[in-house]
Motif scaffolding. Structure first.
Motif, mmCIF file in Angstrom:
data_model
loop_
_atom_site.group_PDB
_atom_site.id
_atom_site.type_symbol
_atom_site.label_atom_id
_atom_site.label_comp_id
_atom_site.label_asym_id
_atom_site.label_seq_id
_atom_site.Cartn_x
_atom_site.Cartn_y
_atom_site.Cartn_z
ATOM 1 N N THR A 37 52.099 83.161 100.772
ATOM 2 C CA THR A 37 52.848 81.913 100.888
ATOM 3 C C THR A 37 53.584 81.618 99.590
ATOM 4 N N ASP A 38 53.069 82.165 98.483
ATOM 5 C CA ASP A 38 53.678 81.909 97.191
ATOM 6 C C ASP A 38 54.619 83.057 96.848
ATOM 7 N N PHE A 39 55.929 82.797 96.878
ATOM 8 C CA PHE A 39 56.906 83.842 96.583
ATOM 9 C C PHE A 39 57.537 83.630 95.215
ATOM 10 N N SER A 40 56.910 82.778 94.377
ATOM 11 C CA SER A 40 57.539 82.401 93.108
ATOM 12 C C SER A 40 57.820 83.607 92.216
ATOM 13 N N ALA A 41 56.878 84.561 92.182
ATOM 14 C CA ALA A 41 57.059 85.691 91.265
ATOM 15 C C ALA A 41 58.290 86.512 91.653
ATOM 16 N N ILE A 42 58.452 86.769 92.962
ATOM 17 C CA ILE A 42 59.604 87.556 93.417
ATOM 18 C C ILE A 42 60.895 86.761 93.217
ATOM 19 N N LEU A 43 60.838 85.468 93.558
ATOM 20 C CA LEU A 43 62.067 84.669 93.497
ATOM 21 C C LEU A 43 62.549 84.489 92.062
#
Lengths: 375, 384
Positions: free
Chosen positions: B218-224
Motif C-alpha cells: 500500500t505504501d509506494f513512497s519509495a518508488i514514487l
C-alpha cells in the motif's frame, strides 16, 4: 535462561561455532553489514533522495508505532498476542471513512461557524473524526475483551491465542458482508486537501501542483506533518496516562503481578479492559492516519500493517512501550529503505529478516528485559 | 497469514468432502431437448468484484436476449454462474464443478488471466469450449509449446497489443522518457509492462526507470520518490484500479508530474478519477462510440441495470454472442464443432468487427481513453 555451570568446562571452538549457532549468526551479521554498506553507498550517491526516503520511512514508522503499542500493552498485562488488533485498526479506518464520506463529520465546525479560518476548522474537523474512530474502536475492544477473552482468563494461553485469531477472522469476514463494509476496495476521502512543501539549502517553499520538484530539494506534505504530530501527541498522552495517573499506576501493578495487584484492591478486570481500550483507541487513530496516507480502505487492510506492527513490538521487546515505538520506527525505515535500495518485492522479506536477526542476537528484543519468574 | 490459513482449511475440507463422495455414475447421454447450459465464471468476490459483477451482468443480458428470440437450436439457454475470485484455486474448483457436476459444454470466463489460464487447461483437456471475455495474457489460448488450444478463445485483444497501443499513443504525443511500475506476481500486469517496454524502446523512447512491487503493497513512497527524481514524462502503470487509485493518490503528494498511463485494468466505476486525473488508458470499447450496435447495447444495459456498461460488460456480452452464434452455425451441441465454427466466425459485435487469428485472438481496434474532470472520455482509436 540461567547459566548453572560452575565447572571450568571451557567450550571447544566446535561447540562455539555449531552448537551456539555462531555460524548462523555470523552469516546474518555479514548479510546485515552488506545491506548497511549498500545503504551507505546510496546515501553518498544521492543524499537528497536518501533523505526523502528516510522521511517516507518515518511516516510509515509512526503509523506502525501506534498499532504496535496496542500489541505491546496488551501483551504486557495479560500475556496475550491480540491478533484481532490489526482488524480493530481496519475498523478504525472504516469508521473514519464513514464519518467523512457519509456524515461529513470533518465539516461540522466550518458549517457551524463559516467565518473561522479554514486551517482551524479543518484541524478541528480532522481531530473530531479521529476522536470518533478512537472511541468506537475502544468500545469495540471492550466488547471483544468481555465476550472473547475474559472468560478465558484462566484457560491455557494457547486457547486465548486461538480465540484471538477467531475474533480476527470474525471481524474481517463480518466486515466483508455486503451490508457492513462490503468486500470492495473503497477510495478513501481525505478530510483535507494535500499541500506539499519543498526544502532545500535556499529555504522552504510550497510545491505547486503539477510543477516538478526543484533540483536538490526534499519534499514533505501536510499528511506527513499530521501523522508525526498526531502520533507524537498520542504517545505523550499515553506516557502521561501510564506514568502519572492512578489508572496508569494500576496498569503497571497488574502487569507486574496480577494476583498481588488484586489483593491490593485493584479491580484487575477493569484495568485489563481499560488497557485493551487504550490500545484499540491508538489503533483506531492509526487506522485513520494510514487511510489518509494510503487512501484506500477494504476489509483485509488490517492484516499486513497489523503483522508488521506486531513484528515491531517484538523487535522493540514485547511488553515495552518505548520498545514498540523504536521497533516501529526501525520497521518503517527498514521497509522503505529496502524498497528503495535493495529490492521492492523483497521489502517484507527484508523487514522480517531484521526481526530474525535481532531475535537471534537478543531474544527479548531491543528494550525487552529477560523474563522474570512469575507466580 | 490468515488468508493462507483459510485456504488450507478450505483445501482440507475439500479433500474430506471429495473422499466421502461415492464413485461418479457414468454420465448419462445429454438430452437433445433440455436447455443448453453455459457457465459464467466471474470474480464476484476477491480483489476485483466490480469486474465480476459487470461480466456476469453482460453475459446474462446476452443470454436473456437470445432466450427471448427462442434460444439456440430451438433449445433454451441456461446460465450457471460461479464465483471464481480472480484467483487460481477457486477458479479451478469452479471450473471442475461446472464441467463435472453441471455438465456444461461452454464456459464464459474468467476475467483475470491468472484465473483463466488454469481454467483453460481443464477446459482444453475435457473438451469444453471456453471464451474468456477479458483475459489478455497470451498463455490463455496458447499451450506451453506455442501451439493453439483448440477449445479456448478470447473476446479481447492481448497484452502485447495493449502495451504496443499505449507506447504508440504516448510517442505520438511527443513523450520520450517513461518509468514503468508493475506487479511481478501478476501475469496480466507483467505482460503489459514487458510489451510496453519493448515497443517503447524499439520506437526510440528511453525507459528511465523500472520498479516492481507486490499486490499486498500500500505504501509506494519509495518508488514514487524515484519516479519524481527521474522526471519521467510518462509513468506506465498497467495494474488494476485498486492499485492505480493508491499509486495515483500518493503520486500527487510526492511531487510526481509524469502523465500516468495504463491498460484496461483501469476501467472501473471505482477508479479514483480525481487522483488519476489526466491519465490515459487503453480499452476495448467506449460507450461514447456512435455505432448502432454500441448505442443499442448501452441503452438496453442501462435500462436493465441502471448503469452505463463498462468494457467488461460489453466483452462478456460479446463473448456470449460469439459463442451462441457459433453454436447456431455449427448446428449442434458438440463442443468440437462449435470450436471449429468459432475459429471461422466473422461477426459484428459491440466492441467492433471480430474475427479470430490462428492463436484464437480477435483482430480488432483498441480505444484510448482519458480520465478528465471526473469523467472518462474517448480520445482515439488505435489500430494494430
Amino acid at each position: 535462561m540461567s547459566v548453572s555451570s560452575t565447572t571450568a568446562n571451557r567450550p571447544s571452538l566446535y561447540d562455539l561455532i555449531i552448537k551456539r549457532g555462531w555460524l548462523g549468526k555470523g552469516l546474518l551479521i555479514v548479510v546485515g553489514l552488506l545491506a548497511l554498506w549498500k545503504i551507505v553507498v546510496s546515501l553518498l550517491a544521492n543524499p537528497t533522495l536518501f533523505l526523502q526516503q528516510v522521511i517516507n520511512g518515518l511516516q510509515l514508522g509512526f503509523v506502525y508505532a501506534l498499532i504496535a503499542l496496542g500489541y505491546t500493552m496488551v501483551y504486557g498485562i495479560v500475556r496475550l498476542i491480540n491478533f484481532a488488533h490489526g482488524d480493530v485498526f481496519m475498523v478504525g479506518a472504516f469508521v473514519s471513512f464513514y464519518g467523512i464520506a457519509r456524515f461529513q463529520l470533518h465539516n461540522w465546525l466550518s458549517n457551524l461557524a463559516p467565518n473561522l479560518p479554514p486551517i482551524l476548522t479543518q484541524a478541528v474537523g480532522t481531530l473530531s473524526v479521529m476522536a470518533v474512530a478512537m472511541a468506537i474502536c475502544a468500545l469495540l475492544a471492550f466488547t471483544i475483551e468481555r465476550i472473547a477473552y475474559k472468560p478465558l482468563r484462566n484457560a491455557p494461553r494457547i486457547s486465548a491465542l486461538i480465540t484471538a485469531i477467531g475474533v480476527s477472522f470474525f471481524l474481517e469476514y463480518f466486515g466483508a458482508l455486503k451490508f457492513v463494509f462490503t468486500p470492495n476496495f473503497i477510495t478513501y476521502k481525505r478530510p483535507f486537501e494535500i499541500t506539499t512543501w519543498f526544502v532545500n539549502t535556499k529555504g522552504i517553499g510550497q510545491l505547486i501542483q503539477g510543477d516538478t520538484i526543484p533540483e536538490g530539494s526534499v519534499i514533505f506534505s501536510n499528511i506527513f506533518i499530521i501523522i508525526v504530530i498526531a502520533s507524537v501527541a498520542l504517545l505523550m498522552a499515553l506516557n502521561y496516562i501510564v506514568q502519572k495517573t492512578r489508572v496508569g499506576k494500576a496498569m503497571r501493578a497488574v502487569a507486574y503481578d496480577k494476583q498481588t495487584a488484586r489483593l491490593m484492591g485493584i479491580n484487575t478486570d477493569w484495568i485489563i479492559s481499560f488497557t485493551f481500550m487504550i490500545g484499540a483507541a491508538l489503533a483506531g487513530a492509526a487506522g485513520m492516519l494510514y487511510a489518509v496516507a494510503f487512501p484506500q480502505v477494504f476489509f483485509w487492510m488490517g492484516i499486513i500493517p497489523g503483522l508488521k506492527a506486531f513484528v515491531a513490538a517484538v523487535l522493540g521487546g514485547i511488553g515495552s512501550i518505548p520498545g514498540a515505538v523504536i521497533g516501529a520506527l526501525i520497521m518503517g525505515q527498514a521497509e522503505v529503505l529496502s524498497a528503495a535500495y535493495i529490492s521492492t518485492p523483497m521489502r517484507d522479506a527484508i523487514a522480517f529478516s531484521i526481526l530474525i536477526i535481532v531475535l537471534l542476537i537478543r531474544p527479548t528484543g531491543i528494550f525487552g528485559e529477560p523474563s522474570r519468574e512469575k507466580a | 497469514m490468515s488468508k493462507r490459513i483459510l485456504v488450507s482449511v478450505f483445501l482440507l475440507a475439500a479433500v474430506l468432502l471429495a473422499s466421502c463422495q461415492p464413485a461418479a455414475a457414468p454420465a448419462a447421454p445429454a438430452a437433445d431437448t433440455g436447455p443448453i447450459k453455459v457457465a459464467v465464471l466471474a470474480p464476484l468476490s476477491g480483489p476485483v468484484p466490480t469486474f465480476g459483477v459487470s461480466t456476469r451482468d453482460g453475459a446474462l443480458m446476452a443470454i436473456e436476449e437470445w432466450n427471448a428470440k427462442g434460444g439456440v437450436l430451438g433449445r433454451k439457454i441456461e446460465a450457471v454462474v460461479e464465483d471464481s475470485q480472480c484467483t487460481p484455486d477457486p477458479a479451478v474448483n469452479a471450473a471442475n464443478k461446472v464441467i463435472d457436476q453441471d455438465k456444461v459444454h461452454y464456459i464464459i470466463g474468467e476475467v483475470c488471466s491468472k484465473a483463466s489460464i488454469p481454467i483453460s487447461e481443464i477446459a482444453e483437456a475435457k473438451g469444453v469450449v471456453q471464451i474468456s471475455p477479458t483475459s489478455t495474457n497470451p498463455d490463455v489460448t496458447l499451450k506451453a509449446d506455442g501451439s493453439t488450444k483448440k477449445y479456448i478463445f478470447r473476446a479481447c485483444f492481448i497484452d502485447p497489443f495493449q502495451g504496443l497501443v499505449m507506447a504508440k499513443f504516448a510517442q505520438g504525443k511527443g513523450y520520450k522518457t517513461a518509468f514503468i511500475m508493475f506487479d511481478q506476481g501478476n501475469d496480466y500486469v507483467r505482460g503489459l509492462a514487458e510489451a510496453f517496454e519493448k515497443s517503447w524502446t524499439e520506437a526510440g523512447g528511453t525507459v528511465v526507470g523500472k520498479e516492481t512491487y507486490t499486490s499486498q503493497d500500500t505504501d509506494f513512497s519509495a518508488i514514487l520518490a524515484k519516479v519524481a527524481e527521474s522526471k519521467a514524462e510518462v509513468l506506465f502503470l498497467p495494474d488494476y484500479y485498486n492499485i492505480v487509485n493508491l499509486v495515483a493518490a500518493q503520486a500527487k503528494e510526492k511531487g510526481v508530474t509524469s502523465v500516468m498511463m495504463g491498460g484496461d485494468g483501469w476501467d472501473s466505476p471505482d477508479l479514483d478519477a480525481k487522483a488519476s486525473d489526466g491519465g490515459f488508458f487503453s480499452n476495448h470499447y467506449s460507450p461514447e462510440d456512435t455505432r448502432a450496435k454500441v448505442v443499442d447495447f448501452v441503452k438496453a444495459y442501462s435500462t436493465k441495470y441502471g448503469a452505463t456498461p463498462d468494457a467488461l460488460a460489453a466483452l462478456a456480452y460479446d463473448a456470449t454472442y460469439l459463442l451462441l452464434t457459433a453454436i447456431e452455425k455449427a448446428g449442434s451441441d458438440d463442443p468440437a464443432k462449435v470450436a471449429e465454427a468459432l475459429a471461422a466466425i466473422e461477426l459484428e459485435v459491440v466492441s467492433g468487427k471480430v474475427s479470430f487469428d490462428k492463436s484464437h485472438n480477435p483482430i480488432k481496434a483498441a480505444a484510448v481513453l482519458q480520465v478528465k474532470d471526473g469523467k472518462v472520455s474517448f480520445v482515439e482509436s488505435v489500430a494494430p
